[in-house]
Enzyme design. Structure first.
Site, PDB file in Angstrom:
ATOM      1  N   GLY A 179      57.885 131.685 -17.185  1.00 27.77           N
ATOM      2  CA  GLY A 179      56.280 131.678 -17.316  1.00 27.77           C
ATOM      3  C   GLY A 179      56.093 131.909 -18.942  1.00 27.77           C
ATOM      4  O   GLY A 179      57.111 130.835 -18.996  1.00 27.77           O
TER       5      GLY A 179
ATOM      6  N   GLY B  68      55.147 131.255 -26.378  1.00 29.22           N
ATOM      7  CA  GLY B  68      55.884 130.467 -26.286  1.00 29.22           C
ATOM      8  C   GLY B  68      56.347 130.608 -24.976  1.00 29.22           C
ATOM      9  O   GLY B  68      55.199 130.760 -23.782  1.00 29.22           O
TER      10      GLY B  68
ATOM     11  N   VAL C  55      59.107 131.455 -21.397  1.00 34.59           N
ATOM     12  CA  VAL C  55      60.073 131.993 -20.919  1.00 34.59           C
ATOM     13  C   VAL C  55      61.259 131.239 -19.767  1.00 34.59           C
ATOM     14  O   VAL C  55      60.618 130.711 -18.872  1.00 34.59           O
ATOM     15  CB  VAL C  55      59.952 132.891 -20.467  1.00 34.59           C
TER      16      VAL C  55
ATOM     17  N   LYS D  56      63.106 133.603 -23.885  1.00 32.61           N
ATOM     18  CA  LYS D  56      62.385 133.148 -24.268  1.00 32.61           C
ATOM     19  C   LYS D  56      62.329 132.354 -25.554  1.00 32.61           C
ATOM     20  O   LYS D  56      62.390 132.707 -26.509  1.00 32.61           O
ATOM     21  CB  LYS D  56      62.097 134.612 -24.630  1.00 32.61           C
TER      22      LYS D  56
ATOM     23  N   ASP E 259      51.584 146.109 -25.735  1.00 29.40           N
ATOM     24  CA  ASP E 259      51.129 145.897 -24.109  1.00 29.40           C
ATOM     25  C   ASP E 259      51.700 146.169 -22.914  1.00 29.40           C
ATOM     26  O   ASP E 259      51.923 145.446 -22.026  1.00 29.40           O
ATOM     27  CB  ASP E 259      50.746 144.435 -24.687  1.00 29.40           C
TER      28      ASP E 259
END
Ligand SMILES: *[C@@H]1O[C@H](CO)[C@@H](O)[C@H](O)[C@H]1NC(C)=O
Ligand SMILES: *[C@@H]1O[C@H](CO)[C@@H](O)[C@H](O)[C@H]1NC(C)=O
Ligand SMILES: *[C@@H]1O[C@H](CO)[C@@H](O)[C@H](O)[C@H]1NC(C)=O
Ligand SMILES: *[C@@H]1O[C@H](CO)[C@@H](O)[C@H](O)[C@H]1NC(C)=O
Ligand SMILES: *[C@@H]1O[C@H](CO)[C@@H](O)[C@H](O)[C@H]1NC(C)=O
Ligand SMILES: *[C@@H]1O[C@H](CO)[C@@H](O)[C@H](O)[C@H]1NC(C)=O
Ligand SMILES: *[C@@H]1O[C@H](CO)[C@@H](O)[C@H](O)[C@H]1NC(C)=O
Ligand SMILES: *[C@@H]1O[C@H](CO)[C@@H](O)[C@H](O)[C@H]1NC(C)=O
Ligand SMILES: *[C@@H]1O[C@H](CO)[C@@H](O)[C@H](O)[C@H]1NC(C)=O
Length: 758
Positions: free
Chosen positions: A453, A458, A460, A474, A571
């Site tokens: 993703g 940045g 993953v 990550k 989030d």
């Protein structure tokens, strides 16, 4: 010409006869009697006899001409006042200054160490325009040749161009001592000087006890005097070499009249003469707040005037006398909870923006860099902390503390970094550092097919270590402007959070501008890939979903209340909940915000980050953040898990019938069952009861007003009990068209978690 000379001689003679004289020097044939004054050549300073305040005692002193004897800057016979107006000030032909009383008894003398040779008549005492009373042999101007100068023996006042500090050649230690009272110039209990031990630091003493530590010089200012900045009134310098250590301030060309006084209460005050009001006005004063009281919070603590309570132990330390500490008597300080290993398994924790601790037992080297400094400190078990010696140009030099750390103050301005030694258990230094080569091999050089993703931070990647362990990497975008230490500290912070419902950080990699976080790999990907997928959602029965809801709630509770740091995720959403082999939920992306880089994070804070559909109105609308921000997102997520619908899916170009509105309508129409995911198989009425209770809790979490929403400990309790629940009120959601089409709808806005120290 002749007439002129005669007139000149005559006027000089006259001036000697007049009660008030205006010459700037005396020779052994001359004297200053009480009532007469001596004035420096430029007329700036005067010397003469005076009485302080209402006192009848007479003293020989120096003051600025403009202010008469209000603000005497130097006193000769501090301890031996004259009782009448019969005093005389003279210089002997050996160059010794004396004050004589009416019986010609010497009540004060200048005890000159160097005396003039056999010369007669060539010694003079001169009052300079700096306020310095000097004894010279012959017509000389180099201060080094002065037989004596009052600037070597200050009273309570530091004048421009005067040095405070010591001279190793002459053995003179120039310091100031307060008057006993405004009417008594004899030595009071307070003094100000450089402490010679360790790295020199300026201290204000109360007897033999430190009252205020102005601190050591960091290249720009004393660590406790951050207000010392370039200014239009005076210049200043600090000099430290093999011969001398001193601080000095200067007023170029006497454009301003300044004096810095240690007053009888031990408070340093800077005065400036105001021509307009003909009075001294206070500018600078020390001791603005209690944190300036030396060691207010004892050892191994910080004092922060903006915090309540103002004292806290350093991380990994606890109050030595908890009862005293809890009743606001902090003097006992703190002690380590876990002893240091005293080997290279210890590490250092960076505290930012502080006034450095007492340097009385310190060691320093101006040529070493911070890395060498760290190594040096690690080698010596008595070393408790290190810092740069000079903060200019990114920092240089090395300063080590070899005793207890005392008097660390959180600076409002002008603080600096200090690295405090901690055992591995406090730092969680077990956190492995991975080599870049290992990670790039594990991800096949960050191959596209390994990419899981991408987000604002940045990308993953999935990877497999040589031993077979699968990892998620990550990789932070290179543009993130964060420094090595900041990143490391942040990672250490995240690594200390350990909970079965948080994704586990395995390590990090910081190399060649790369910054990466290595997490355990989650086989079943993220929750959104199940609940919003028609095929896969069938795999999630209610037992699994209920387990997931409970796990997320417990993970969030840990972030909010149980971890050492209070963390607001900001989030929380289905794609940030990962699922392990056994479908246990793990919250991800907590604490990442801080690793994103200064500028970006700031901009994002202003821009309101988060994901539309999960944000409560007080946050989306006004940027207000609290734990209730996460509670709201949790409520949304809960309703999504039950309904299998995305909270923002129901927007069209005109209006949003979002999930919350939909759920609220069904609730009020007493048809909450219609909200339940059609692919969710309910085996029995007991299950139905649980599902409806979850809808109820979800609606409580998304209420308009943050105060109405339960906290996570209540939520966990509600989910696991049958206690009656309050009726939910109107949810907080938007129907305003104005918000449609805005950037809010972009799905993958950067995760931004807020960390608050507890
Ligand atoms: C003090 O000394 C001065 C000059 O040396 C002399 O004229 C005066 O008489 C002396 N006074 C007394 C009280 O001795
Ligand atoms: C005294 O000073 C004068 C001029 O300042 C100088 O010419 C003379 O040599 C000095 N006398 C002695 C003994 O130093
Ligand atoms: C002292 O020396 C300076 C120059 O060094 C000169 O200008 C001045 O006139 C001299 N004063 C006396 C009293 O000799
Ligand atoms: C001080 O005086 C010198 C010489 O008179 C002059 O060159 C200089 O500019 C003055 N400085 C200030 C700050 O006034
Ligand atoms: C404050 O605490 C210290 C150490 O804990 C103790 O020795 C002292 O007596 C206490 N002072 C007061 C005023 O309670
Ligand atoms: C550690 O520092 C102290 C104080 O400077 C010194 O006495 C001691 O020798 C040092 N120990 C080592 C192992 O360097
Ligand atoms: C990279 O991985 C291969 C196997 O995939 C292994 O043979 C090699 O030793 C690895 N290299 C490094 C530096 O880890
Ligand atoms: C979750 O992952 C494990 C391991 O890959 C797998 O055996 C299991 O079937 C997965 N569960 C679901 C519901 O996909
Ligand atoms: C959570 O809410 C409950 C009920 O209102 C309250 O008793 C409790 O103190 C709250 N917990 C926290 C940590 O605020």
């Amino acid at each position: 010409m002749k007439a002129f000379s005669a007139l000149f001689v005559y006027s000089i003679m006259l001036s000697f006869l007049r009660p008030s004289t205006t010459h700037d020097c005396i020779t052994p044939c001359q004297s200053i009697r009480d009532g007469e004054t001596m004035m420096s050549a430029g007329g700036i300073f005067k010397l003469g006899f005076f009485s302080p305040g209402n006192s009848k005692n007479r003293y020989l002193g120096i003051w600025y001409s403009v202010s008469n004897n209000d603000g005497v800057v130097w006193v000769a016979n501090r301890e031996t006042p004259l009782k009448n107006h019969q005093g005389v000030f003279k210089i002997t032909n050996k160059g010794i200054l004396v004050v004589l009383d009416s019986t010609n008894t010497t009540i004060w003398s200048s005890k000159t160490s160097r005396t003039a040779g056999n010369t007669i008549n060539n010694v003079t005492a001169q009052l300079l325009d700096s306020g310095n009373l000097v004894v010279k042999d012959g017509n000389v101007s180099d201060p080094k040749t002065f037989l004596w100068q009052s600037f070597d023996y200050p009273s309570d006042t530091l004048l421009p161009s005067m040095k405070i500090g010591w001279d190793l050649d002459s053995g003179i230690d120039r310091h100031i001592t307060s008057w006993k009272s405004m009417e008594d110039p004899s030595q009071g209990e307070f003094s100000g000087y450089f402490d010679h031990r360790g790295l020199p630091q300026l201290v204000a003493m109360d007897g033999d006890r430190i009252k205020v530590r102005l601190g050591s010089w960091n290249g720009l200012h004393f660590t406790g005097m951050p207000w010392l900045i370039p200014n239009p009134f005076f210049t200043y310098k600090f000099v430290m070499n093999e011969k001398e250590t001193y601080f000095q301030y200067d007023v170029p060309n006497n454009t301003f009249f300044l004096r810095y006084v240690l007053n009888p209460s031990g408070v340093g005050e800077g005065f400036k003469w105001m021509d307009t009001t003909k009075s001294w006005e206070i500018g600078i004063t020390t001791q603005a707040d209690v944190c300036e009281n030396y060691a207010h919070c004892g050892v191994y603590s910080t004092c922060d005037i903006n915090k309540s309570p103002i004292c806290s132990c350093l991380d990994g330390f606890k109050p030595k006398f908890p009862n005293d500490w809890n009743s606001a008597n902090w003097s006992g300080g703190c002690l380590r909870e876990t002893p240091l290993a005293c080997n290279d398994r210890d590490g250092f924790q960076n505290y930012k923006n502080v006034k450095l601790p007492n340097t009385y037992f310190s060691w320093f080297d101006s040529n070493m860099n911070l890395k060498e400094c760290e190594e040096m400190c690690l080698k010596n078990c008595s070393c408790n902390a290190y810092a740069n010696l000079d903060v200019r140009n990114g920092g240089s030099g090395c300063l080590l503390w070899l005793a207890d750390l005392v008097d660390i103050v959180v600076a409002q301005v002008g603080g600096q970094d200090i690295y405090i030694r901690q055992p591995a258990s406090v730092l969680n230094m077990e956190l492995p550092i991975f080599d870049l080569i290992t990670i790039s091999n594990a991800t096949h050089n960050f191959a596209r097919y390994n990419k899981l993703g991408e987000g604002g931070f940045g990308s993953v990647y999935k990877g497999t270590l040589l031993g077979g362990q699968e990892i998620a990497v990550k990789r932070l975008s290179k543009s993130s402007g964060q420094g090595f230490n900041e990143f490391k500290n942040e990672v250490i912070l995240i690594a200390r959070l350990q909970h079965r419902n948080l994704v586990k950080l395995l390590g990090c990699c910081i190399q060649e501008n790369e910054k990466m976080l290595i997490y355990e790999y989650m086989h079943n990907k993220s929750l959104d890939s199940f609940i919003f997928d028609q095929t896969k959602s069938k795999l999630l029965d209610w037992r699994m979903r209920h387990n997931i809801i409970g796990g997320i709630a417990r993970g969030l509770l840990y972030l909010h209340e149980d971890s050492r740091l209070r963390i607001i995720h900001r989030d929380l959403k289905a794609s940030n909940v990962l699922l392990d082999n056994n479908m246990n939920p793990k919250i991800s992306d907590f604490g990442l915000a801080k690793t994103i880089g200064g500028d970006e994070t700031e901009a994002d804070t202003k821009r309101i980050v988060g994901t539309y559909g999960y944000m409560p109105p007080e946050y989306a609308g006004y940027g207000q953040i609290s734990v209730k921000t996460d509670v709201f997102s949790f409520g949304v997520l809960l309703l999504e898990i039950v309904s299998g619908k995305k909270s923002k899916e129901m927007c069209n170009s005109v209006q949003c019938h979002n999930l919350l509105g939909h759920a609220w309508r069904l609730w009020n129409e007493d048809k909450p069952k219609e909200l339940i995911d059609e692919f969710l198989i309910l085996d029995d009425s007991c299950t139905l009861f649980e599902v409806l209770r979850c809808i109820h809790v979800g609606l409580l979490c998304v209420q308009q007003s943050p105060e109405d929403r339960p906290n996570m400990s209540s939520v966990v309790l509600m989910l696991s009990s049958d206690n009656p629940l309050p009726d939910p009120r109107q949810p907080g959601y938007f129907t305003e068209k104005a918000l449609l089409g805005e950037d809010y709808s972009s799905r993958n806005v950067i995760t931004c978690t807020v960390l608050e120290a507890r």
